[in-house]
Each structure stands twice: as structure tokens, then as C-alpha cells.
Design a protein around this motif. Structure first.
Motif, PDB file in Angstrom:
ATOM      1  N   GLN A 103      42.558  39.024  15.548  1.00 23.96           N
ATOM      2  CA  GLN A 103      41.099  39.215  15.633  1.00 23.96           C
ATOM      3  C   GLN A 103      40.428  38.230  16.580  1.00 23.96           C
ATOM      4  N   GLY A 104      41.167  37.259  17.107  1.00 26.70           N
ATOM      5  CA  GLY A 104      40.657  36.347  18.124  1.00 26.70           C
ATOM      6  C   GLY A 104      39.340  35.701  17.736  1.00 26.70           C
ATOM      7  N   GLY A 105      38.351  35.797  18.626  1.00 23.13           N
ATOM      8  CA  GLY A 105      37.045  35.181  18.379  1.00 23.13           C
ATOM      9  C   GLY A 105      36.041  36.141  17.785  1.00 23.13           C
ATOM     10  N   SER A 152      34.116  29.154  11.748  1.00 20.59           N
ATOM     11  CA  SER A 152      33.625  29.911  12.906  1.00 20.59           C
ATOM     12  C   SER A 152      32.234  29.451  13.317  1.00 20.59           C
ATOM     13  N   ALA A 153      31.763  30.010  14.435  1.00 22.15           N
ATOM     14  CA  ALA A 153      30.402  29.725  14.900  1.00 22.15           C
ATOM     15  C   ALA A 153      29.400  30.649  14.236  1.00 22.15           C
ATOM     16  N   ALA A 154      29.896  31.619  13.480  1.00 31.40           N
ATOM     17  CA  ALA A 154      29.045  32.470  12.651  1.00 31.40           C
ATOM     18  C   ALA A 154      27.994  33.233  13.442  1.00 31.40           C
ATOM     19  N   ILE A 155      28.430  33.872  14.522  1.00 32.74           N
ATOM     20  CA  ILE A 155      27.476  34.650  15.321  1.00 32.74           C
ATOM     21  C   ILE A 155      28.006  36.069  15.502  1.00 32.74           C
ATOM     22  N   GLY A 179      36.686  37.994  14.627  1.00 29.56           N
ATOM     23  CA  GLY A 179      37.173  38.483  13.335  1.00 29.56           C
ATOM     24  C   GLY A 179      36.116  38.595  12.264  1.00 29.56           C
ATOM     25  N   VAL A 180      35.086  37.738  12.316  1.00 32.62           N
ATOM     26  CA  VAL A 180      34.047  37.827  11.284  1.00 32.62           C
ATOM     27  C   VAL A 180      33.168  39.041  11.575  1.00 32.62           C
ATOM     28  N   GLN A 181      32.708  39.130  12.822  1.00 30.58           N
ATOM     29  CA  GLN A 181      31.759  40.191  13.131  1.00 30.58           C
ATOM     30  C   GLN A 181      32.386  41.581  13.064  1.00 30.58           C
ATOM     31  N   ILE A 210      48.255  39.965   2.215  1.00 30.78           N
ATOM     32  CA  ILE A 210      48.630  38.555   2.389  1.00 30.78           C
ATOM     33  C   ILE A 210      47.577  37.902   3.276  1.00 30.78           C
ATOM     34  N   GLY A 211      46.825  36.953   2.716  1.00 34.64           N
ATOM     35  CA  GLY A 211      45.798  36.246   3.478  1.00 34.64           C
ATOM     36  C   GLY A 211      44.420  36.454   2.901  1.00 34.64           C
ATOM     37  N   GLY A 212      43.810  35.354   2.478  1.00 35.93           N
ATOM     38  CA  GLY A 212      42.471  35.416   1.886  1.00 35.93           C
ATOM     39  C   GLY A 212      41.402  34.920   2.837  1.00 35.93           C
ATOM     40  N   GLY A 213      41.469  35.387   4.096  1.00 40.89           N
ATOM     41  CA  GLY A 213      40.374  35.153   5.049  1.00 40.89           C
ATOM     42  C   GLY A 213      39.491  36.393   5.086  1.00 40.89           C
ATOM     43  N   ILE A 214      38.616  36.438   6.086  1.00 41.02           N
ATOM     44  CA  ILE A 214      37.664  37.554   6.160  1.00 41.02           C
ATOM     45  C   ILE A 214      38.384  38.884   6.391  1.00 41.02           C
ATOM     46  N   ALA A 215      39.526  38.846   7.105  1.00 46.65           N
ATOM     47  CA  ALA A 215      40.262  40.089   7.377  1.00 46.65           C
ATOM     48  C   ALA A 215      40.842  40.643   6.075  1.00 46.65           C
ATOM     49  N   GLY A 216      41.538  39.781   5.345  1.00 46.28           N
ATOM     50  CA  GLY A 216      42.188  40.234   4.116  1.00 46.28           C
ATOM     51  C   GLY A 216      41.181  40.690   3.080  1.00 46.28           C
ATOM     52  N   LEU A 217      40.088  39.931   2.937  1.00 51.07           N
ATOM     53  CA  LEU A 217      39.131  40.289   1.888  1.00 51.07           C
ATOM     54  C   LEU A 217      38.313  41.523   2.231  1.00 51.07           C
ATOM     55  N   ARG A 246      43.338  26.800  19.749  1.00 50.06           N
ATOM     56  CA  ARG A 246      42.408  25.927  19.016  1.00 50.06           C
ATOM     57  C   ARG A 246      41.017  25.978  19.655  1.00 50.06           C
ATOM     58  N   ARG A 247      39.998  26.051  18.805  1.00 52.53           N
ATOM     59  CA  ARG A 247      38.605  25.918  19.268  1.00 52.53           C
ATOM     60  C   ARG A 247      37.895  24.917  18.367  1.00 52.53           C
ATOM     61  N   SER A 248      37.164  23.971  18.992  1.00 53.21           N
ATOM     62  CA  SER A 248      36.561  22.863  18.248  1.00 53.21           C
ATOM     63  C   SER A 248      35.045  22.902  18.330  1.00 53.21           C
TER      64      SER A 248
HETATM   65  C1  LIG Z   1      35.410  27.549  16.292  1.00 50.29           C
HETATM   66  C2  LIG Z   1      35.501  29.031  16.040  1.00 50.29           C
HETATM   67  C3  LIG Z   1      34.384  29.821  16.253  1.00 50.29           C
HETATM   68  C4  LIG Z   1      34.436  31.185  15.956  1.00 50.29           C
HETATM   69  N1  LIG Z   1      33.271  31.903  16.045  1.00 50.29           N
HETATM   70  C5  LIG Z   1      33.255  33.198  15.659  1.00 50.29           C
HETATM   71  C6  LIG Z   1      32.040  33.912  15.632  1.00 50.29           C
HETATM   72  O1  LIG Z   1      30.973  33.381  15.941  1.00 50.29           O
HETATM   73  N2  LIG Z   1      32.071  35.224  15.246  1.00 50.29           N
HETATM   74  C7  LIG Z   1      33.239  35.841  14.868  1.00 50.29           C
HETATM   75  O2  LIG Z   1      33.216  37.038  14.529  1.00 50.29           O
HETATM   76  N3  LIG Z   1      34.412  35.177  14.866  1.00 50.29           N
HETATM   77  C8  LIG Z   1      34.452  33.868  15.253  1.00 50.29           C
HETATM   78  N4  LIG Z   1      35.619  33.168  15.242  1.00 50.29           N
HETATM   79  C9  LIG Z   1      36.869  33.882  14.922  1.00 50.29           C
HETATM   80  C10 LIG Z   1      37.015  34.131  13.449  1.00 50.29           C
HETATM   81  O3  LIG Z   1      36.818  32.922  12.741  1.00 50.29           O
HETATM   82  C11 LIG Z   1      38.410  34.700  13.175  1.00 50.29           C
HETATM   83  O4  LIG Z   1      38.658  35.822  13.999  1.00 50.29           O
HETATM   84  C12 LIG Z   1      38.549  35.173  11.724  1.00 50.29           C
HETATM   85  O5  LIG Z   1      38.118  34.173  10.833  1.00 50.29           O
HETATM   86  C13 LIG Z   1      39.987  35.547  11.422  1.00 50.29           C
HETATM   87  O6  LIG Z   1      40.068  35.874  10.054  1.00 50.29           O
HETATM   88  P1  LIG Z   1      41.458  36.041   9.343  1.00 50.29           P
HETATM   89  O7  LIG Z   1      41.180  36.442   7.962  1.00 50.29           O
HETATM   90  O8  LIG Z   1      42.331  36.911  10.191  1.00 50.29           O
HETATM   91  O9  LIG Z   1      42.129  34.582   9.429  1.00 50.29           O
HETATM   92  P2  LIG Z   1      42.009  33.333   8.436  1.00 50.29           P
HETATM   93  O10 LIG Z   1      40.610  33.085   8.033  1.00 50.29           O
HETATM   94  O11 LIG Z   1      42.736  32.210   9.078  1.00 50.29           O
HETATM   95  O12 LIG Z   1      42.774  33.832   7.149  1.00 50.29           O
HETATM   96  C14 LIG Z   1      44.176  33.991   7.126  1.00 50.29           C
HETATM   97  C15 LIG Z   1      44.649  33.471   5.784  1.00 50.29           C
HETATM   98  O13 LIG Z   1      46.042  33.787   5.621  1.00 50.29           O
HETATM   99  C16 LIG Z   1      46.589  32.755   4.817  1.00 50.29           C
HETATM  100  N5  LIG Z   1      48.042  32.737   4.929  1.00 50.29           N
HETATM  101  C17 LIG Z   1      48.797  32.442   6.005  1.00 50.29           C
HETATM  102  N6  LIG Z   1      50.103  32.448   5.689  1.00 50.29           N
HETATM  103  C18 LIG Z   1      50.177  32.774   4.378  1.00 50.29           C
HETATM  104  C19 LIG Z   1      51.257  32.924   3.455  1.00 50.29           C
HETATM  105  N7  LIG Z   1      52.538  32.737   3.818  1.00 50.29           N
HETATM  106  N8  LIG Z   1      50.958  33.240   2.180  1.00 50.29           N
HETATM  107  C20 LIG Z   1      49.688  33.430   1.767  1.00 50.29           C
HETATM  108  N9  LIG Z   1      48.628  33.284   2.601  1.00 50.29           N
HETATM  109  C21 LIG Z   1      48.864  32.956   3.889  1.00 50.29           C
HETATM  110  C22 LIG Z   1      45.957  31.488   5.380  1.00 50.29           C
HETATM  111  O14 LIG Z   1      46.013  30.418   4.459  1.00 50.29           O
HETATM  112  C23 LIG Z   1      44.541  31.959   5.689  1.00 50.29           C
HETATM  113  O15 LIG Z   1      43.622  31.619   4.662  1.00 50.29           O
HETATM  114  C24 LIG Z   1      35.633  31.791  15.508  1.00 50.29           C
HETATM  115  C25 LIG Z   1      36.766  31.011  15.333  1.00 50.29           C
HETATM  116  C26 LIG Z   1      36.706  29.634  15.565  1.00 50.29           C
HETATM  117  C27 LIG Z   1      37.929  28.797  15.313  1.00 50.29           C
END
Ligand SMILES: Cc1cc2nc3c(=O)[nH]c(=O)nc-3n(C[C@H](O)[C@H](O)[C@H](O)COP(=O)(O)OP(=O)(O)OC[C@H]3O[C@@H](n4cnc5c(N)ncnc54)[C@H](O)[C@@H]3O)c2cc1C
Length: 366
Positions: A325-327, A45-48, A329-331, A9-16, A216-218
Motif C-alpha cells: 500500500q506504500g504511502g 502516517s501523516a494522516a492525509i 494505505g490509510v486513504q 494476518i496483521g492488525g494495521g489499517i489494511a487488515g482491519l 523508511r519515512r521520518s
Molecule cells: C511517515 C509516513 C507517512 C504516511 N502518510 C500517509 C498518509 O498521509 N496517508 C496514507 O494513506 N498513508 C500514509 N502512509 C502509508 C500508510 O501508513 C501505510 O500504507 C499503511 O499504514 C499500511 O497499512 P498496513 O496495515 O498494510 O501496515 P501496518 O500498519 O504496518 O500493519 C501491518 C501489521 O502486520 C503485523 N505483522 C507483521 N508480521 C506479522 C506476523 N508474523 N504475525 C502477526 N502480525 C504480523 C505488524 O505487526 C503490523 O501491525 C504513511 C506512512 C509513513 C511511514
């Protein structure tokens, strides 16, 4: 009703990342609420990649991820990292923070004010007591990385289902049934990689929340003065993380490094928070702040100990946590994706037992 070995559940970097590694040996589906993958934190993200970022557990994950980025040729057909560097500056009252950052870190160079300004000429030398430089910090091409995970998963027969928020979950015997508005899906293993919604999905499965808090981070994009070239500057910021900036396609991405607790949502920036962050940037540099060209916000979701939860829930079978995964999650995604595969398939991990224990959700049930 479609059946899989594993549903993520979740198509972010963690799920994929988890889905890509698992798809080598299992029939996997990713279910994503939004119309496309990477819509939330991953796309903002800041992509670092910073090897020394995070606590001891995170640094162990960073090491595994670095090896993957350096040596993998199966998932990464092209490199996703490129040189950047990171420079952190300290004012006189921030030297303790600088020392703390250096403790246990590797590959750092300590610089004086002039050396810091040689790297980033817009810094105000009068406000720098000392600085630390990490030459190995690298830019991550996040979109390419995400798309590679997706491509590998699809090539292995996996399925990505977008635009379907998971609405319900129930377990009968050893099988979970997941319900969306459009369909029902079944699997013996569910991976909760829902980012900021991690506790929400846990509760949907009848589990106790782990205490996840999104912050939140902006960021804004701002032009640099005419004739100034910033492409070769490192990421630079204050050691206390109250602002940072990074070259971005000839401009600067500037973040107030805000960390305001908010509920899971489609995050957007607060103008006052942006203005305060830009003020701190302006105080530390010699260029004027001009009108931001673009701004955005995303969520960094932390568990109470600032360490992700990765592993099967100890109380409810077949439910796997991959959240917090906090800040980072990508790396850390290659390391956490591989660990998820190894734990789900009961394989040996390259990570040590103490690191796996530090990541285990069991720590919240002790
Ligand atoms: C400004 C900023 C700067 C950052 N800089 C860095 C960096 O430089 N390097 C780094 O490594 N990390 C960085 N991070 C952190 C990083 O972006 C996150 O840790 C990472 O993207 C988390 O990935 P995720 O897949 O867990 O979350 P997400 O990318 O949020 O994916 C979770 C997905 O789950 C889906 N979801 C939620 N509920 C449901 C549901 N009920 N049904 C189906 N799908 C659902 C959501 O739609 C979402 O797409 C940064 C974050 C921010 C905000």
C-alpha cells in the motif's frame, strides 16, 4: 484449535478494514504480532487524504474511498475527514514535475508565488516559480478510522488477537493452520495484510516473494514562532517530494520525505536524514528550525510497480495478498477493504475489471 472462515494476518489499517467488511458475512479473526493494533505504519502516517496522489490505479481507489468517507454511516458513526488542503511549490527547475503532477489530476488550482504565500505565509516567495493547490485534500483521523473498523468487526462477532506473531503456516486439504507461540488457528482463507512483512509471510506459506520493499519515512514535530498560528495552513511541500510539512495541533509536522530502503523492522529515524530534511525545509521558508519536540519513522512498503497486490495467489489456494500500500494505505483502506471482501466472497466489485487486474498478484506470475 480455533476455526474461522477467514484469518487476517496483521492488525494495521489494511487488515482491519478487510476484516470489518468481511465480518458482514464471515467469521473472521485478525492476528497481530504487537500488543496493540496500528503499532507499525498505520500509527505513524501523516494522516492525509490526497485524491490525486498515486498512479491511475491508486486514483481509482482514492475515488471509491472518497465516496465511502463522504457517504458511509454504518462504519463511520462520526466523520473521519476534516478540511486541510495541499500546496505543492516548484522552483524554476521543477516546473516539469509540476506539469507531470497536474496531468490527469482533477480539482487542482495553479497558483503564483504570491498566492502560495497567502496560503502559507512562511514560504519564501523568491524560491517559488509556480505552485499547485488541491483544496479537497483532507486530514484523516487515523485512530478513529482504525477503531471504527475494529468496532464493526467485533460487533459482527469477529475476534482480534494481539501479541501473537504468526510463526508458521501449513495447508492440509483446503484448510490452513496458523501457529503462534500460544495457539493454533484454522481457516480455509488466509489474508496476508502484514505490511512490511508481506513477502516474509508469503514465504512462510511456501510462496515466492512478490518483490516488496519497505522504505523508511521520518517526521519531526517542531514549534512555530511565538504568536504564529498555523492551524489553518494546508499541508505544504516541494513538488519533487524532498520535504513537506503539515500543521499538527498548533505545531508543524515536518518530514524529510525520505525513502531509504530497509528491512522490515520497528523503524526509527536517522538523525542525519532528519537534519538534511529540516535544512531543505529551512531553505524554502522564512522561519528558523528549532529543536524538534518529537521524531519518529515508519515504513512505506512498495511493490516494483508502486501498486498494491490484492487478490488470491494464483498458485496456492486460499492465500490472499493484501500488501504494497506504500504511502496510500490509510486513504485507500475503504476501497481495498471492500475489494478484499468482494474477491473473497466472489461478489461484484464497484471497481472496474482493468483496475482489479492491475491490482491482482497474477501480474507477478505472468
Ligand atoms: C511517515 C509516513 C507517512 C504516511 N502518510 C500517509 C498518509 O498521509 N496517508 C496514507 O494513506 N498513508 C500514509 N502512509 C502509508 C500508510 O501508513 C501505510 O500504507 C499503511 O499504514 C499500511 O497499512 P498496513 O496495515 O498494510 O501496515 P501496518 O500498519 O504496518 O500493519 C501491518 C501489521 O502486520 C503485523 N505483522 C507483521 N508480521 C506479522 C506476523 N508474523 N504475525 C502477526 N502480525 C504480523 C505488524 O505487526 C503490523 O501491525 C504513511 C506512512 C509513513 C511511514
Amino acid at each position: 484449535m480455533m476455526s474461522y472462515d477467514v484469518i487476517v494476518i496483521g492488525g494495521g489499517i489494511a487488515g482491519l478494514s478487510a476484516a470489518a467488511f468481511l465480518s458482514e458475512a464471515a467469521k473472521v479473526a485478525v492476528i497481530e504480532a504487537e500488543p496493540h493494533i496500528g503499532y507499525h505504519s498505520t500509527g505513524r502516517s501523516a494522516a492525509i487524504f490526497i485524491r490525486n496522489y498515486g498512479n491511475e490505479t491508486l486514483r481509482a481507489l482514492n475515488d471509491v474511498a472518497a465516496r465511502f468517507f463522504e457517504t458511509d454511516t454504518q462504519t463511520l458513526t462520526d466523520p473521519v475527514l476534516s478540511p486541510r488542503g495541499e500546496l505543492l511549490i516548484a522552483k524554476p527547475d521543477e516546473l516539469d514535475a509540476l506539469d507531470a503532477y497536474c496531468a490527469g489530476a482533477t480539482g487542482l488550482e495553479r497558483l503564483n508565488a504570491q498566492e502560495a504565500c497567502d496560503l502559507v505565509p512562511i514560504l519564501n516567495p523568491e524560491l517559488i516559480s509556480a505552485a499547485v493547490y488541491e483544496p479537497d485534500a483532507q486530514d484523516i483521523d487515523v485512530d478513529r478510522l482504525l477503531q471504527r473498523y475494529a468496532a464493526v468487526m467485533r460487533a459482527n462477532g469477529g475476534q482480534i488477537i494481539t501479541g501473537q506473531p504468526v510463526q508458521g503456516m501449513a495447508k492440509m486439504g483446503a484448510i490452513w493452520t496458523i501457529t503462534t507461540d500460544l495457539d493454533r488457528y484454522q481457516a480455509p482463507v488466509i489474508i496476508n495484510a502484514s505490511g512490511a512483512w508481506g513477502d516474509h509471510i508469503g514465504q512462510m506459506a511456501g510462496l515466492r516473494p512478490l518483490g516488496l520493499q519497505p522504505y523508511r519515512r521520518s517526521a519531526v514535530i517542531m514549534a512555530v514562532p511565538d504568536k504564529m498560528t498555523c492551524a489553518h495552513w494546508p499541508l505544504f511541500g516541494s513538488i519533487n517530494e524532498d520535504w513537506y510539512a503539515k500543521p499538527d495541533a498548533g505545531r508543524l509536522m515536518i518530514s524529510p520525505a525520505d525513502a531509504d530502503p530497509i528491512a522490515p523492522q520497528d523503524a526509527y529515524p536517522d538523525d542525519l536524514v532528519l537534519a538534511q530534511g529540516l535544512y531543505r525545509f529551512e531553505q524554502a521558508t522564512t522561519i528558523p528550525v528549532t529543536r524538534p519536540l518529537r521524531s519518529w519513522a515508519g515504513l512505506r512498503s512498495f511493490l516494483p510497480d508502486h501498486t498494491p497486490a490484492v487478490g488470491f495467489d494464483p498458485e496456492v489456494g486460499g492465500f490472499f495478498w493484501l500488501i504494497g500500500q506504500g504511502g496510500y494505505g490509510v486513504q485507500t483502506s475503504p476501497a481495498l477493504g471492500q475489494l478484499t471482501r468482494d474477491l473473497v466472497l466472489a461478489q461484484t466489485s464497484v471497481l472496474s475489471e482493468p483496475i482489479i487486474a492491475a491490482l491482482s498478484p497474477n501480474r507477478f506470475h505472468a
